[in-house]
Design a protein around this motif. Sequence first.
Motif: not given
Lengths: 387, 387
Positions: A261, A264, A267, A271, A298-299, A301-302, A305-306, A308-309, A318, A322, B260, B263, B302, B305, B308-309
Amino acid sequence: MEVRARAPGKIILAGEHAVVHGSTAMAAAIDLYTYVSLRFPTPADNDDTLKLNLKDMDLEFSWPVGRIKEAFPELGSFNVSSPASCSLEVTKAIAALVEEQNIPEVKIGLASGVSAFLWLYISIHGCKPAKATVTSELPLGSGLGSSAALCVALSAALLSLSDSVKLDFDHQGWQIFGDSELDLVNKWAFEGEKIIHGKPSGIDNTVSTYGNMIKFRSGELTLIKTNMPLKMLITNTKVGRNTKALVASVSERTLRHPTAMAAVFNAVDSISNEMATIIQSPVSDDLSITEKEEKLEELMEMNQGLLQCMGVSHASIETVLRTTLKFKLSSKLTGAGGGGCVLTLLPTLLSGTVVDKVIADLESCGFQCLIAGIGGKGMEISFSGSS
Amino acid sequence: MEVRARAPGKIILAGEHAVVHGSTAMAAAIDLYTYVSLRFPTPADNDDTLKLNLKDMDLEFSWPVGRIKEAFPELGSFNVSSPASCSLEVTKAIAALVEEQNIPEVKIGLASGVSAFLWLYISIHGCKPAKATVTSELPLGSGLGSSAALCVALSAALLSLSDSVKLDFDHQGWQIFGDSELDLVNKWAFEGEKIIHGKPSGIDNTVSTYGNMIKFRSGELTLIKTNMPLKMLITNTKVGRNTKALVASVSERTLRHPTAMAAVFNAVDSISNEMATIIQSPVSDDLSITEKEEKLEELMEMNQGLLQCMGVSHASIETVLRTTLKFKLSSKLTGAGGGGCVLTLLPTLLSGTVVDKVIADLESCGFQCLIAGIGGKGMEISFSGSS
């Protein structure tokens, strides 16, 4: 005469949740506002009440000025230029005034909003009759900073009538405050936010007061001036969240997986800082608006994802992701997650037809869609009628 | 007499893509196998051909032994105990043999699989008549290591007949190789994989040969013995992926956002190592099977996610995630992403009724579902008939 103030809502562009663990986050003002209008009766009106009209909810509350004076024997001891927290004694007095109004219980947070109104009104303007009318373009309780916008607009309207602020009462249209006056508005609004939220971060009122964007990390706020127009589709999933529980769940996950974490959060920090750099950099031959937008997408989207992590997404979020992805648009949740709102960047060159289709698709899922310019104005004020 | 060999497929439990950038990854054998059977004609059969029967595809190829000898004038110079790469000259000779067979073009990768078969067969067993029959429980080209399982099973079957391996031909049922014999199988299978994939990582053939799980980082492989039974639902989205393009897209994103992404890769590394620790730790009073499963589920969520990132998810993968989440099951893509397969952990205490419902839902989306035990046996061999 009438004083009107408006203050914008906010979004979190990047860094929600991670900011609690030391990462940088980015918040931005949106051009959706809460409006507060104050009208004062003339002696001829023979009206000795303080009225609060919440137009969007079709609710009006009213207190005889005598009743307020009764509740606040120490009235007049407030100092407009140095905002103070609401004491326990005053909190009780306000609670009594609010209780008399039979506020519908279904409107969660309404009582605390009315309390904040009374505290700010009485502290800044004293115990004088008026009619305050509130309208808002911001959905309530969806993480777009509606309560902060209310506190900012109200504080601004009230302070504009005090000696602490110098304004041109004959100016037509919206006008802004000077820097130190804005600081005063922000401080008062923060006191109002405390009544509504207990321990607010101060981000929402700061963004609403000053506009633009704010980079924040470990309590330190930096104002960011944007160098690019930026438009977002804000989709309100209308799924209610428990922000405290979501924050706690991320902290628990962090305790279970400290190393993963921490990476994460690093990251996310990176961002947020990249976003700030892109938004501040002048548009040049090196990097066109479209290229900057693609980088931001892109940032986003990243960051999603984080998030979601971290485990703070939700089925409704979601669904929005989608749906927008079908149109090759990038989205991320904004705020606490677990429902709430989702941001979708609308690139400058995107056709209105596509935007209409995306919105139609999202609305067919039962979501509410708002389009907002990002990083714009903060609070503004206007006067009308004879002063 | 008949030699039968079987070799398992594999999944990537954690760390796909990140492993390319220095993170730890975890691969595991699954109890879905590719079977190779070799039957040898008696002189009375008067059959002088090498046949390859791909039963699942209903295809049979056949080469007169004389034709093979013609193509390989230097035959007999191969050394079974020291696996060698296929030379350019031999590659050409094999290509000619394959070309004669009119392989259906729609079966992508089939020609290279047949080439690998010929190379392994001729190198290990020489130019003798036989009928090789291949069947598989693994869907082809879906990232479950079907080509490696073929190369391992074939190498094992062929090596079992060589002087390099000592086996009990009278043993009933499956038997396993000694460690150094397994090493030899693995090396030969890797040579076969090179023909099929160009530059394979060696993970697939290693997992298929030794079974269990493998932790790998920067080319270094560590065998992990599991201390818990683990069952996964493997959903094949049937969406074809371009693995090279996906790997390249992650590298490009890494160039654009080096801090990013570094990480993100650190987070993945930590997740893989945590998984390995959980899987290796003995079940104790401290941590029940259910608690271990919950930890693995969280780590899978995790990792998903973070994938996805990295931008390697896909609408079909998201559909699987959404469907399994409805049943409170955790999933992650496995392998390259962009389609391919998705893993869903099936906890020990999960009822069969729920599993049936999840599978019904996923199959109604057009996906293929497989249930597999994770971290089990590697290659095995059995003999039947008079030797």
